[in-house]
Scaffold this active site. Structure first.
Site, PDB file in Angstrom:
ATOM      1  CE  LYS A   1      -3.697   2.372   2.535  1.00  0.00           C
ATOM      2  NZ  LYS A   1      -4.613   2.319   3.697  1.00  0.00           N
TER       3      LYS A   1
ATOM      4  CG  ASP B   1     -14.539   1.984  -1.386  1.00  0.00           C
ATOM      5  OD1 ASP B   1     -15.557   2.601  -1.060  1.00  0.00           O
ATOM      6  OD2 ASP B   1     -13.385   2.446  -1.245  1.00  0.00           O
TER       7      ASP B   1
END
Length: 530
Positions: A143, A282
């Site tokens: 990430k 999401d």
């Protein structure tokens, strides 16, 4: 390697790699898993691309426990190959990527703050591959690894503060026993990144059985790509919930799994005073895991309306609303799965039957969440026997905690010191309440309830201390580690990780980490920019 109390996320394979003791072995173990992982679903689901390199990466934090769970030798991160370790998990390949081993970014859509946002996707995350070890198979993801086709206007980067917070909280939640993604490492670089101000870049290595979200299903439903929707659902069922195939409608059974795991997760969050901050569809895991640590927070002073995300100006994701928001998100998931329900039913009357059955499954959320939360609160209060009125007793405590802004974690931890018969031991918890009379009135009810319990005070205290943590990742603790890291000192990240690995233990050497937050902590804010 346990990510959840459920066996649903355990692996199906028997073979496991030998322990990786070099960076070449680590890379090979990760990339070998691409062939039949989520990546095998094809180009409709993801885009392969390399990470964007960062200059001079360095290790900020490492979960040795996570490394060992993956079958990696944790000493690689600090030994002769430490530079290669930092480079690899920063997204800087130390060799050419094989053409068939590119990491990938996945596409999904979703509702953000209750509004349909359309196509989203991994805007700053790349999945390197999959690892199989000790009967588990998990995906490894970076990430903050740079722009992807789904970055929209973003830079694809993560910054030091948010990366340290995610690294620490992923592992902290795991050791609290709450289903979550996990973190292997956080890598830093002096690459400047602009948020509210200029900060430096960092990359978190995240680990999870799957990063599939509600939004993945919404994406294909919204674009009327039913074959791809079915392919995705089949992937999740076959990988994680094969028993759904034994049901009359495996896709309805998949929704049922999501309903149950999400209800259980919400009870866990509420039970420790955890606020996610961005419960968009999401950011909801199909496996019921805590995922995407952005503007999260553990409450200090209890406030039922607490909003941990400075960007959430309407308070949509406040502590008290989290269970209802999860229910709303599940409705979005159910709607996305509707085209798959009842495929074997006669066409006549199919729509009505499908809606009726889906509604029945959705009702199980309420049936599951309420009792799960009551059971959680009963355990936190040290009540071993179920009696009518236990929910009212717990609610009464929350009411006076809210009115007095009593510290969430310390209130429940110190309740274990309260005696069935001797009020002289009440001070540690009583002193957390400005309105002493209100607490005394509730404590009298609590003692009356404890009179029906067979356990003595010592046995009850021991049981309570197993479910009421003494140490959580308070904002000021994370901030202290971040400030030191900004000066290139990383010992506090390691020390705090060590503390959070044993949240229910006394740890006398770390007593200061269990205290009330300092006055300056009241000015700390987290927002979506993290």
């Amino acid at each position: 390697m346990s990510f959840s109390p459920s066996n649903a996320v355990r692996a199906a394979r028997d073979e496991t790699p030998a322990d990786a003791r070099s960076m070449r072995e680590i890379a090979s173990a990760i990339e070998a898993g691409l062939a039949d992982s989520f990546a095998a679903l094809g180009s409709a689901f993801l885009t392969p691309l390399p990470a964007a390199p960062v200059p001079d990466p360095y290790l900020i934090g490492l979960s040795r426990e996570m490394a060992e769970s993956l079958g990696f030798d944790p000493d690689i991160a600090t030994g002769p190959e430490k530079n290669e370790f930092a480079a690899y998990f920063a997204g800087n390949p130390t060799r050419d990527w094989p053409s068939d081993a590119l990491p990938y970014a996945a596409v999904y859509s979703g509702h953000q703050f209750g509004v349909w946002a359309g196509q989203l996707g991994d805007g700053r995350a790349l999945t390197l591959g999959e690892v199989q070890h000790d009967g588990a198979r998990v995906e490894v993801q970076l990430k903050g690894a740079g722009r992807t086709p789904y970055s929209r206007m973003g830079d694809g980067r993560a910054v030091l503060r948010s990366s340290i917070r995610e690294f620490l909280c992923s592992e902290a939640m795991h050791h609290l026993g709450i289903p979550t993604t996990r973190a292997l490492a956080v890598i830093g670089s002096d690459l400047p990144v602009r948020r509210e101000s200029i900060e430096t870049a960092a990359i978190v290595t995240r680990v999870s059985p799957s990063f599939v979200r509600f939004g993945h299903f919404e994406h294909f439903y919204a674009n009327d790509r039913i074959d791809d929707l079915r392919k995705l659902a089949d992937h999740v069922i076959d990988r994680f919930y094969p028993h759904c195939r034994e049901q009359d409608d495996p896709y309805l059974a998949l929704l049922d799994e999501a309903v149950r795991s999400t209800a259980d997760l919400m009870a866990e969050w509420q039970g420790v005073g955890f606020c996610h901050g961005v419960m968009n569809t999401d950011n909801m895991s199909i496996l019921g895991l805590t995922i995407d640590y952005g503007p999260f927070g553990f409450m200090d002073a209890f406030n039922a309306h607490h909003v941990c995300n400075h960007s959430d100006t309407q308070g949509r994701y406040s502590y008290g609303r989290q269970p209802q928001v999860a229910y709303w998100n599940l409705f979005c998931l159910a709607q996305a799965l509707v085209p798959l329900f009842g495929e074997n039913l006669p066409e006549e009357g199919r729509s009505e039957r499908v809606v009726e059955e889906a509604q029945k499954v959705m009702e199980r959320y309420k049936e599951r969440f309420g009792p799960a939360l009551v059971a959680k609160m009963r355990a936190k209060l040290g009540l071993d026997i179920e009696r009518e009125g236990d929910d009212k007793l717990a609610n009464g405590l929350f009411e006076i905690m809210h009115a007095n802004r009593a510290d969430f974690t310390l209130t429940f931890r110190n309740l274990s010191k309260l005696s069935k018969s001797d009020a002289s031991h009440d001070a540690p918890v009583r002193d957390l309440f400005l309105d002493r009379a209100a607490f005394d009135a509730w404590a009298a009810q609590y003692r009356e309830r404890l009179a029906h319990e067979p356990r003595d005070d010592a046995a009850r205290a021991e049981a309570m201390n197993r479910v009421n943590p003494k140490y959580v990742l308070r904002n000021h603790l994370a901030e202290q580690a971040i400030r030191q890291a900004n000066e290139k000192g990383f010992s506090e990240v390691a020390r705090l990780l060590d503390v959070l690995r044993h949240p229910y233990d006394e740890q006398p050497q770390y007593e200061a980490y269990a205290g009330l937050p300092p006055d300056w902590a009241g000015d700390l804010e987290v927002s979506c920019s993290s």
